[in-house]
Design an enzyme around this catalytic site. Sequence first.
Site, PDB file in Angstrom:
ATOM      1  N   CYS A 108      -9.193  17.893  14.847  1.00 22.68           N
ATOM      2  CA  CYS A 108     -10.291  17.163  15.479  1.00 22.68           C
ATOM      3  C   CYS A 108      -9.778  16.066  16.402  1.00 22.68           C
ATOM      4  CB  CYS A 108     -11.202  16.551  14.425  1.00 22.68           C
ATOM      5  SG  CYS A 108     -11.867  17.777  13.303  1.00 22.68           S
ATOM      6  N   CYS A 167     -15.123   7.918  14.554  1.00 25.05           N
ATOM      7  CA  CYS A 167     -13.870   7.159  14.496  1.00 25.05           C
ATOM      8  C   CYS A 167     -14.009   5.963  13.545  1.00 25.05           C
ATOM      9  CB  CYS A 167     -13.477   6.661  15.886  1.00 25.05           C
ATOM     10  SG  CYS A 167     -13.100   7.998  17.033  1.00 25.05           S
TER      11      CYS A 167
END
Lengths: 389, 129
Positions: free
Chosen positions: B33, B102
């Site tokens: 990812c 994130c």
Amino acid sequence: MVYLDNNATTPIDRRVYEAMSPYLFEKFGNPSTLYSIGAEARAAVEEARKRVADLVGARPDEIVFTGCGSESDNMALKGVAFAHMERGKHIIVSSIEHHAVLNTAAYLEKIGFEVTYLPVDRYGMVDPDDLRRAIRSDTVLVSIMLANNEIGTIQPVKELCSVSHEKGVLFHTDAVQAAGKLKIDVEELGVDLLSLSAHKIYGPKGVGALYIRKGTKIHPLIHGGHQERGRRAGTENVAGIVGFGKAAEIALQEMEEEAVRIAELRDRLEMGILERIEDVIVNGHPERRLPNTTNISFCYIEGEAIILKLASRGIYASTGSACSSDTLEPSHVLMAIGLSPEVGHGSVRFSLGKFNTADDVDRTLEVLPEVVSNLREMSPFWRRKNVQR
Amino acid sequence: MYSDKVIEHFMHPRNVGKIEDADGVGKVGNPVCGDVMWIYIKVKDGKIVDCRFETFGCAAAIASSSVTTEMIKGKTIEEALKITNKAVAEALGGLPPQKMHCSLLAEQGIKAAIEDYMRRRKKGEEKGA
């Protein structure tokens, strides 16, 4: 500023701007009107059509102006699919097409067409034998790009097209990225349809073209007035079309010399990176590649971070890492050539253009190693790799 | 697309690197990812006295790591466990929607580091006993 993202878009050439500007002011007429400023605009559109036709070796009446390269691709796929759906509902595209082709194909799938996605080898090349095997009795169109926008690989379009024609199937090629960088001749290639865009060749944004070989059955996307011989309704983007014509004329004159100069700069950049930075991979075909493009994977770090660090130093490039997209997967092109996702995430595309100089390359070579090592210092993989050695 | 705070942390990240004798290490994310975050913590008397990170990822991932190490330094274990991804994103002046993962990674990173610390401590106690 060092602009190394010319495959994304190019600045307009001043000569193009100067050719366009009268058509925004005193020569503002609608080409469909009868009086003189209309006739003037009409003549200018037809002159531009001739110039764009010359760029690809076509006849002017085989060129339809559109709103962009994506519209040209949409028209080629949907227009041909709709015009031939009684014969068959199967389409073939490569797996590394631009999204303008891929997502149009996906839309056609949704409404009942079948699509075959051809694989590519590690350089991004489609194998004509794969195409031969994929063609069925109900195949109505093959669409394979001339040159890839991310890695620059140039497809054997002439060969692919003749495979397609052997079986009586129409062939479209997206030449948006190839135009102005490679010599294109629709007669030599044999293609039935070919997409172009002005803003990739130092022309304005908002104008594209689709070459449609005479006699090719196709439906329009936009219905309305009689413009573009009924194939694309809507008042012409006169200034944009004039700009496209001028950009095509300049490209045809200067391309040969420029391609050599730009390839030298590109090679200097690529060699310089390979000399200065370890653990890098050059993506794309070593020879059959656009002269201006180099796509490089910097192992152990992520592309968006590289791009932003470079941008903070005034250097502009782009990345195939799609950490910003919803899927989180790197670009479909890099996946199709077999890169691992981690390596794909670390890829950067540098695409040079006619306004780049050797100084631009040298400046990039000065800044880039520092950016890469700075990010690698932060990466857990970089340290682990060095421990393992 | 990014706030000034994100850019500032990305350009000048705090607490980069490894803690050689860390008391806990949290390794989260997936290179597929495009984000991997390793968070190291040093704990003394139930307080996080040092925290460092190593991150493979985009600007948002690096900035989230950096701001998180700042947020948990000096906090007790209990306080650190309460830090959410929302708090991380807020400390950065917000993150674009497609980058919120994130900040989530940072939250998971702290939790993983603390879990690792607890596991090691339990092992130590068992050995001692």
